[in-house]
Design a protein around this motif. Structure first.
Motif, PDB file in Angstrom:
ATOM      1  N   LYS A  52       0.801  -1.231   0.000  1.00  0.00           N
ATOM      2  CA  LYS A  52       0.000   0.000   0.000  1.00  0.00           C
ATOM      3  C   LYS A  52       0.829   1.274   0.000  1.00  0.00           C
ATOM      4  CE  LYS A  52      -2.029  -1.674   3.704  1.00  0.00           C
ATOM      5  NZ  LYS A  52      -2.838  -1.805   4.902  1.00  0.00           N
ATOM      6  N   ILE A  53       2.073   1.162   0.383  1.00  0.00           N
ATOM      7  CA  ILE A  53       2.881   2.363   0.598  1.00  0.00           C
ATOM      8  C   ILE A  53       3.308   2.989  -0.737  1.00  0.00           C
ATOM      9  CG2 ILE A  53       5.106   1.188   0.755  1.00  0.00           C
ATOM     10  CD1 ILE A  53       5.683   3.039   3.163  1.00  0.00           C
ATOM     11  N   SER A  54       3.207   4.291  -0.803  1.00  0.00           N
ATOM     12  CA  SER A  54       3.621   4.991  -2.019  1.00  0.00           C
ATOM     13  C   SER A  54       5.136   5.177  -2.008  1.00  0.00           C
ATOM     14  CB  SER A  54       2.938   6.362  -2.091  1.00  0.00           C
ATOM     15  OG  SER A  54       3.465   7.218  -1.091  1.00  0.00           O
ATOM     16  N   THR A  55       5.663   5.453  -3.160  1.00  0.00           N
ATOM     17  CA  THR A  55       7.099   5.699  -3.277  1.00  0.00           C
ATOM     18  C   THR A  55       7.494   6.930  -2.460  1.00  0.00           C
ATOM     19  OG1 THR A  55       6.993   4.784  -5.498  1.00  0.00           O
ATOM     20  CG2 THR A  55       8.977   5.993  -4.925  1.00  0.00           C
ATOM     21  N   LYS A  56       6.637   7.929  -2.479  1.00  0.00           N
ATOM     22  CA  LYS A  56       6.914   9.147  -1.712  1.00  0.00           C
ATOM     23  C   LYS A  56       6.962   8.833  -0.207  1.00  0.00           C
ATOM     24  CE  LYS A  56       5.403  13.854  -0.961  1.00  0.00           C
ATOM     25  NZ  LYS A  56       4.475  14.914  -1.319  1.00  0.00           N
ATOM     26  N   GLU A  57       6.034   8.013   0.250  1.00  0.00           N
ATOM     27  CA  GLU A  57       6.016   7.635   1.666  1.00  0.00           C
ATOM     28  C   GLU A  57       7.247   6.794   2.014  1.00  0.00           C
ATOM     29  OE1 GLU A  57       2.884   5.946   5.008  1.00  0.00           O
ATOM     30  OE2 GLU A  57       2.459   5.590   2.891  1.00  0.00           O
ATOM     31  N   LEU A  58       7.633   5.901   1.122  1.00  0.00           N
ATOM     32  CA  LEU A  58       8.832   5.099   1.336  1.00  0.00           C
ATOM     33  C   LEU A  58      10.055   6.004   1.449  1.00  0.00           C
ATOM     34  CD1 LEU A  58      10.373   2.416   1.497  1.00  0.00           C
ATOM     35  CD2 LEU A  58      10.371   2.380  -1.023  1.00  0.00           C
ATOM     36  N   LYS A  59      10.125   6.984   0.589  1.00  0.00           N
ATOM     37  CA  LYS A  59      11.244   7.940   0.637  1.00  0.00           C
ATOM     38  C   LYS A  59      11.239   8.697   1.956  1.00  0.00           C
ATOM     39  CE  LYS A  59      13.570  11.479  -2.008  1.00  0.00           C
ATOM     40  NZ  LYS A  59      13.801  11.987  -3.351  1.00  0.00           N
ATOM     41  N   ASN A  60      10.088   9.191   2.361  1.00  0.00           N
ATOM     42  CA  ASN A  60       9.995   9.936   3.628  1.00  0.00           C
ATOM     43  C   ASN A  60      10.372   9.075   4.828  1.00  0.00           C
ATOM     44  OD1 ASN A  60       9.236  12.304   2.356  1.00  0.00           O
ATOM     45  ND2 ASN A  60       7.057  11.911   2.584  1.00  0.00           N
ATOM     46  N   TYR A  61       9.901   7.850   4.843  1.00  0.00           N
ATOM     47  CA  TYR A  61      10.253   6.938   5.950  1.00  0.00           C
ATOM     48  C   TYR A  61      11.749   6.630   5.954  1.00  0.00           C
ATOM     49  CZ  TYR A  61       6.116   5.656   8.546  1.00  0.00           C
ATOM     50  OH  TYR A  61       5.063   5.680   9.414  1.00  0.00           O
ATOM     51  N   SER A  62      12.316   6.441   4.783  1.00  0.00           N
ATOM     52  CA  SER A  62      13.753   6.170   4.695  1.00  0.00           C
ATOM     53  C   SER A  62      14.555   7.342   5.249  1.00  0.00           C
ATOM     54  CB  SER A  62      14.158   5.892   3.242  1.00  0.00           C
ATOM     55  OG  SER A  62      13.520   4.727   2.772  1.00  0.00           O
ATOM     56  N   ILE A  63      14.138   8.539   4.915  1.00  0.00           N
ATOM     57  CA  ILE A  63      14.821   9.738   5.428  1.00  0.00           C
ATOM     58  C   ILE A  63      14.661   9.832   6.943  1.00  0.00           C
ATOM     59  CG2 ILE A  63      14.757  12.268   5.437  1.00  0.00           C
ATOM     60  CD1 ILE A  63      14.144  12.039   2.365  1.00  0.00           C
ATOM     61  N   LYS A  64      13.456   9.593   7.451  1.00  0.00           N
ATOM     62  CA  LYS A  64      13.234   9.628   8.904  1.00  0.00           C
ATOM     63  C   LYS A  64      14.110   8.600   9.623  1.00  0.00           C
ATOM     64  CE  LYS A  64       8.471  11.220   8.763  1.00  0.00           C
ATOM     65  NZ  LYS A  64       7.071  10.867   8.947  1.00  0.00           N
ATOM     66  N   ILE A  65      14.191   7.404   9.069  1.00  0.00           N
ATOM     67  CA  ILE A  65      15.005   6.353   9.691  1.00  0.00           C
ATOM     68  C   ILE A  65      16.479   6.752   9.651  1.00  0.00           C
ATOM     69  CG2 ILE A  65      15.773   3.955   9.537  1.00  0.00           C
ATOM     70  CD1 ILE A  65      12.934   3.306   8.395  1.00  0.00           C
ATOM     71  N   LEU A  66      16.925   7.306   8.554  1.00  0.00           N
ATOM     72  CA  LEU A  66      18.316   7.752   8.456  1.00  0.00           C
ATOM     73  C   LEU A  66      18.633   8.801   9.518  1.00  0.00           C
ATOM     74  CD1 LEU A  66      18.758   7.808   4.606  1.00  0.00           C
ATOM     75  CD2 LEU A  66      20.343   6.735   6.216  1.00  0.00           C
ATOM     76  N   ILE A  67      17.753   9.743   9.688  1.00  0.00           N
ATOM     77  CA  ILE A  67      17.973  10.774  10.710  1.00  0.00           C
ATOM     78  C   ILE A  67      18.022  10.140  12.094  1.00  0.00           C
ATOM     79  CG2 ILE A  67      16.944  12.804  11.828  1.00  0.00           C
ATOM     80  CD1 ILE A  67      15.995  13.600   8.942  1.00  0.00           C
ATOM     81  N   GLU A  68      17.122   9.198  12.358  1.00  0.00           N
ATOM     82  CA  GLU A  68      17.143   8.509  13.651  1.00  0.00           C
ATOM     83  C   GLU A  68      18.434   7.722  13.842  1.00  0.00           C
ATOM     84  OE1 GLU A  68      13.736   6.440  15.082  1.00  0.00           O
ATOM     85  OE2 GLU A  68      12.357   7.917  14.248  1.00  0.00           O
ATOM     86  N   ILE A  69      18.923   7.112  12.789  1.00  0.00           N
ATOM     87  CA  ILE A  69      20.194   6.378  12.862  1.00  0.00           C
ATOM     88  C   ILE A  69      21.312   7.336  13.284  1.00  0.00           C
ATOM     89  CG2 ILE A  69      21.985   5.221  11.489  1.00  0.00           C
ATOM     90  CD1 ILE A  69      19.651   3.374  12.049  1.00  0.00           C
ATOM     91  N   PHE A  70      21.335   8.518  12.697  1.00  0.00           N
ATOM     92  CA  PHE A  70      22.380   9.480  13.076  1.00  0.00           C
ATOM     93  C   PHE A  70      22.218   9.936  14.529  1.00  0.00           C
ATOM     94  CE2 PHE A  70      23.149   9.793   8.487  1.00  0.00           C
ATOM     95  CZ  PHE A  70      24.523   9.669   8.495  1.00  0.00           C
ATOM     96  N   PHE A  71      20.990  10.027  15.016  1.00  0.00           N
ATOM     97  CA  PHE A  71      20.802  10.346  16.426  1.00  0.00           C
ATOM     98  C   PHE A  71      21.303   9.210  17.318  1.00  0.00           C
ATOM     99  CE2 PHE A  71      18.038  13.829  15.156  1.00  0.00           C
ATOM    100  CZ  PHE A  71      18.420  14.795  16.066  1.00  0.00           C
ATOM    101  N   LEU A  72      21.023   7.991  16.915  1.00  0.00           N
ATOM    102  CA  LEU A  72      21.545   6.839  17.693  1.00  0.00           C
ATOM    103  C   LEU A  72      23.065   6.836  17.700  1.00  0.00           C
ATOM    104  CD1 LEU A  72      19.193   3.886  16.716  1.00  0.00           C
ATOM    105  CD2 LEU A  72      19.426   4.969  18.953  1.00  0.00           C
ATOM    106  N   LEU A  73      23.653   7.109  16.566  1.00  0.00           N
ATOM    107  CA  LEU A  73      25.114   7.169  16.494  1.00  0.00           C
ATOM    108  C   LEU A  73      25.671   8.277  17.379  1.00  0.00           C
ATOM    109  CD1 LEU A  73      25.619   6.514  12.687  1.00  0.00           C
ATOM    110  CD2 LEU A  73      26.453   5.080  14.575  1.00  0.00           C
ATOM    111  N   LYS A  74      24.968   9.383  17.425  1.00  0.00           N
ATOM    112  CA  LYS A  74      25.387  10.491  18.281  1.00  0.00           C
ATOM    113  C   LYS A  74      25.337  10.083  19.758  1.00  0.00           C
ATOM    114  CE  LYS A  74      24.182  15.347  19.062  1.00  0.00           C
ATOM    115  NZ  LYS A  74      23.895  15.328  20.481  1.00  0.00           N
ATOM    116  N   GLU A  75      24.309   9.318  20.122  1.00  0.00           N
ATOM    117  CA  GLU A  75      24.139   8.877  21.511  1.00  0.00           C
ATOM    118  C   GLU A  75      25.155   7.824  21.939  1.00  0.00           C
ATOM    119  OE1 GLU A  75      20.058   7.633  21.904  1.00  0.00           O
ATOM    120  OE2 GLU A  75      19.323   9.590  21.270  1.00  0.00           O
ATOM    121  N   ILE A  76      25.543   6.929  21.033  1.00  0.00           N
ATOM    122  CA  ILE A  76      26.446   5.846  21.433  1.00  0.00           C
ATOM    123  C   ILE A  76      27.905   6.252  21.360  1.00  0.00           C
ATOM    124  CG2 ILE A  76      24.851   4.030  20.760  1.00  0.00           C
ATOM    125  CD1 ILE A  76      26.734   3.493  18.360  1.00  0.00           C
ATOM    126  N   SER A  77      28.195   7.331  20.669  1.00  0.00           N
ATOM    127  CA  SER A  77      29.603   7.696  20.526  1.00  0.00           C
ATOM    128  C   SER A  77      30.085   8.573  21.662  1.00  0.00           C
ATOM    129  CB  SER A  77      29.819   8.378  19.189  1.00  0.00           C
ATOM    130  OG  SER A  77      28.942   9.445  19.004  1.00  0.00           O
TER     131      SER A  77
END
Length: 163
Positions: free
Chosen positions: A138-163
């Motif tokens: 059901k997910i649109s390409t635009k939604e997939l892109k937005n979710y991918s960007i959100k996850i990437l940003i969260e990954i960088f926050f996790l990296l900031k927290e563990i380092s």
């Protein structure tokens, strides 16, 4: 603290090496297959954190984060290539990679001020991945892109927290 630019440079170097080794093999993968790979990597991080033990010593947790970042960037590249160009080269792919990573970096830096009291967890990333998996039809390409960007940003926050 591991600086964001160092992580980005490690991601870029690994991606380029893999691009040379495997060419465009990711082009034929469905988004769901890439999401499955991300799920496996995030699950690995969650298990390491839960067990406080890392069985596979050769692959550091930071390497797993780098893999996740690159898989998410592959999704973004596939979306961009699908909508923008029919033929492409290493140069074009790296250009798309660099453009997307700069967008993520900019979004991450701009969100630093807004997320001072908000904690990012591996579980929140898993939730987003479950959402993508459960709604892949059901997910649109635009939604997939937005979710991918959100996850990437969260990954960088996790990296900031563990380092």
């Amino acid at each position: 603290m591991i600086h964001t630019s160092i992580i980005i440079e490690k991601c870029r170097k690994l991606f380029l090496r893999k691009l040379i080794d495997y060419e465009f093999s990711w082009k034929v993968l469905k988004y769901s297959s890439i999401i499955d790979q991300i799920f496996i990597k995030v699950s690995r991080i969650k298990n390491i954190q839960s067990n406080k033990n890392q069985l596979i010593k050769e692959e550091k947790i930071i390497d797993t984060y780098i893999d996740i970042i690159n898989y998410l960037l592959i999704i973004l590249i596939k979306i961009d290539i699908f909508f923008s160009c029919k033929s492409f080269s290493h140069r074009i792919v790296m250009s798309i990679y660099n453009r997307n990573i700069e967008i993520i970096k900019k979004d991450f830096i701009s969100s630093l001020n807004f997320r001072k009291n908000q904690i990012t967890t591996v579980d929140s990333i898993l939730d987003k991945i479950y959402y993508l998996k459960n709604n892949e039809e059901k997910i649109s390409t635009k939604e997939l892109k937005n979710y991918s960007i959100k996850i990437l940003i969260e990954i960088f926050f996790l990296l900031k927290e563990i380092s």
